[in-house]
Scaffold this motif. Structure first.
Motif, PDB file in Angstrom:
ATOM      1  N   LYS A 136      12.590  10.030   1.978  1.00  0.00           N
ATOM      2  CA  LYS A 136      12.739  11.445   2.327  1.00  0.00           C
ATOM      3  C   LYS A 136      13.946  12.028   1.599  1.00  0.00           C
ATOM      4  CE  LYS A 136      13.092  14.536   6.251  1.00  0.00           C
ATOM      5  NZ  LYS A 136      14.374  15.009   6.694  1.00  0.00           N
ATOM      6  N   SER A 137      15.071  11.314   1.618  1.00  0.00           N
ATOM      7  CA  SER A 137      16.263  11.826   0.933  1.00  0.00           C
ATOM      8  C   SER A 137      16.078  11.798  -0.583  1.00  0.00           C
ATOM      9  CB  SER A 137      17.509  11.043   1.347  1.00  0.00           C
ATOM     10  OG  SER A 137      17.468   9.732   0.852  1.00  0.00           O
ATOM     11  N   TRP A 138      15.333  10.816  -1.089  1.00  0.00           N
ATOM     12  CA  TRP A 138      15.058  10.739  -2.531  1.00  0.00           C
ATOM     13  C   TRP A 138      14.257  11.967  -2.974  1.00  0.00           C
ATOM     14  CZ3 TRP A 138      16.925   7.079  -5.880  1.00  0.00           C
ATOM     15  CH2 TRP A 138      16.359   7.020  -7.152  1.00  0.00           C
ATOM     16  N   SER A 144       0.828  -1.213   0.000  1.00  0.00           N
ATOM     17  CA  SER A 144       0.000   0.000   0.000  1.00  0.00           C
ATOM     18  C   SER A 144       0.863   1.264   0.000  1.00  0.00           C
ATOM     19  CB  SER A 144      -0.943   0.004   1.190  1.00  0.00           C
ATOM     20  OG  SER A 144      -0.198  -0.042   2.397  1.00  0.00           O
ATOM     21  N   GLU A 145       1.972   1.238   0.737  1.00  0.00           N
ATOM     22  CA  GLU A 145       2.889   2.383   0.747  1.00  0.00           C
ATOM     23  C   GLU A 145       3.538   2.553  -0.623  1.00  0.00           C
ATOM     24  OE1 GLU A 145       5.291   2.756   4.678  1.00  0.00           O
ATOM     25  OE2 GLU A 145       4.882   0.611   4.359  1.00  0.00           O
ATOM     26  N   TYR A 146       3.945   1.439  -1.214  1.00  0.00           N
ATOM     27  CA  TYR A 146       4.557   1.463  -2.544  1.00  0.00           C
ATOM     28  C   TYR A 146       3.567   2.024  -3.559  1.00  0.00           C
ATOM     29  CZ  TYR A 146       6.719  -0.171  -6.888  1.00  0.00           C
ATOM     30  OH  TYR A 146       7.260  -0.239  -8.144  1.00  0.00           O
ATOM     31  N   HIS A 161       6.483   5.856  -4.659  1.00  0.00           N
ATOM     32  CA  HIS A 161       7.764   5.139  -4.670  1.00  0.00           C
ATOM     33  C   HIS A 161       8.726   5.801  -5.647  1.00  0.00           C
ATOM     34  CE1 HIS A 161       5.316   3.151  -7.796  1.00  0.00           C
ATOM     35  NE2 HIS A 161       6.457   3.076  -8.468  1.00  0.00           N
ATOM     36  N   ALA A 162       9.995   5.503  -5.465  1.00  0.00           N
ATOM     37  CA  ALA A 162      11.017   6.026  -6.370  1.00  0.00           C
ATOM     38  C   ALA A 162      10.793   5.429  -7.753  1.00  0.00           C
ATOM     39  CB  ALA A 162      12.399   5.661  -5.850  1.00  0.00           C
ATOM     40  N   ALA A 163      10.919   6.262  -8.763  1.00  0.00           N
ATOM     41  CA  ALA A 163      10.714   5.795 -10.139  1.00  0.00           C
ATOM     42  C   ALA A 163      11.680   4.656 -10.450  1.00  0.00           C
ATOM     43  CB  ALA A 163      10.923   6.947 -11.111  1.00  0.00           C
ATOM     44  N   GLY A 164      11.130   3.582 -10.982  1.00  0.00           N
ATOM     45  CA  GLY A 164      11.948   2.433 -11.360  1.00  0.00           C
ATOM     46  C   GLY A 164      12.184   1.424 -10.261  1.00  0.00           C
ATOM     47  N   ALA A 165      11.707   1.701  -9.056  1.00  0.00           N
ATOM     48  CA  ALA A 165      11.925   0.771  -7.945  1.00  0.00           C
ATOM     49  C   ALA A 165      11.030  -0.459  -8.078  1.00  0.00           C
ATOM     50  CB  ALA A 165      11.638   1.462  -6.616  1.00  0.00           C
ATOM     51  N   ARG A 166      11.571  -1.601  -7.705  1.00  0.00           N
ATOM     52  CA  ARG A 166      10.792  -2.840  -7.656  1.00  0.00           C
ATOM     53  C   ARG A 166      10.257  -3.012  -6.246  1.00  0.00           C
ATOM     54  NH1 ARG A 166      14.650  -7.314 -10.613  1.00  0.00           N
ATOM     55  NH2 ARG A 166      15.039  -6.124 -12.512  1.00  0.00           N
ATOM     56  N   GLU A 172       7.037   8.120  -8.457  1.00  0.00           N
ATOM     57  CA  GLU A 172       5.785   7.684  -9.068  1.00  0.00           C
ATOM     58  C   GLU A 172       4.748   7.588  -7.966  1.00  0.00           C
ATOM     59  OE1 GLU A 172       6.801   4.043 -11.057  1.00  0.00           O
ATOM     60  OE2 GLU A 172       7.979   5.087 -12.573  1.00  0.00           O
ATOM     61  N   ARG A 173       3.583   8.139  -8.238  1.00  0.00           N
ATOM     62  CA  ARG A 173       2.489   8.127  -7.265  1.00  0.00           C
ATOM     63  C   ARG A 173       1.307   7.389  -7.857  1.00  0.00           C
ATOM     64  NH1 ARG A 173       4.774  13.289  -6.193  1.00  0.00           N
ATOM     65  NH2 ARG A 173       5.306  13.454  -3.993  1.00  0.00           N
ATOM     66  N   ALA A 174       0.435   6.927  -6.983  1.00  0.00           N
ATOM     67  CA  ALA A 174      -0.788   6.255  -7.431  1.00  0.00           C
ATOM     68  C   ALA A 174      -1.618   7.239  -8.241  1.00  0.00           C
ATOM     69  CB  ALA A 174      -1.574   5.735  -6.240  1.00  0.00           C
ATOM     70  N   LYS A 175      -2.152   6.754  -9.314  1.00  0.00           N
ATOM     71  CA  LYS A 175      -3.009   7.600 -10.144  1.00  0.00           C
ATOM     72  C   LYS A 175      -4.413   7.571  -9.572  1.00  0.00           C
ATOM     73  CE  LYS A 175      -0.372   7.201 -14.294  1.00  0.00           C
ATOM     74  NZ  LYS A 175       0.363   6.113 -14.766  1.00  0.00           N
TER      75      LYS A 175
END
Length: 146
Positions: A124-126, A58-60, A64-69, A134-137
């Motif tokens: 936070k640092s990212w 749910s957090e992801y 999340h950072a773009a490109g993160a798995r 990338e955020r949920a649409k």
């Protein structure tokens, strides 16, 4: 003993600087290196490191950072070997603050991924480095029919 008494300020300086050098190890960071956001991007670009987000699904989904798995921490031990086949591949673990990612690095290293590192400061640092997120649409609200 006369040297210590005569040079108390030098002894104090040596003790303080030694303490500052040991501080990361005392905080629990012993053996687990951390990367700044800029260093993580360099590792991703130059060494083809894989960015692994260990937050809950749910957090992801929310951000999340773009490109993160996404591999939640609770599933990491079971899913990481299937997600990243080559154990020589550098990994950058990220979570919201860095605490779960620190545990994820320990798990990854136990599984044989020796180049696993943490993104210091987490998402936070990212964000502070203005790196892509990338955020949920969310769909626009539909007008009520009536």
């Amino acid at each position: 003993m006369d040297f210590v008494i005569d040079n108390w300020s030098l002894v104090l300086l040596a003790l303080v600087s030694g303490s500052l050098l040991l501080w990361p190890a005392l905080r629990g960071g012993a053996g687990i290196g951390g990367l700044s956001a800029a260093a993580a991007v360099q590792r991703i670009n130059r060494e083809k490191a894989v960015l692994i987000d260990v937050c809950e699904a749910s957090e992801y989904a929310a951000e999340h950072a773009a490109g993160a798995r996404s591999i939640p921490l609770g599933e990491l031990e079971a899913k990481l070997p299937g997600a990243v086949k080559n154990k020589a591949t550098p990994l950058v673990m990220v979570c919201a603050s860095g605490m779960r990612a620190r545990r994820a690095v320990a798990i990854a290293r136990k599984l044989g991924f020796e180049q696993a590192e943490i993104l210091t400061g987490g998402m936070k640092s990212w964000r502070e480095a203005n790196l892509p997120i990338e955020r949920a649409k969310t769909e626009p609200a539909k007008p009520a029919r009536g």
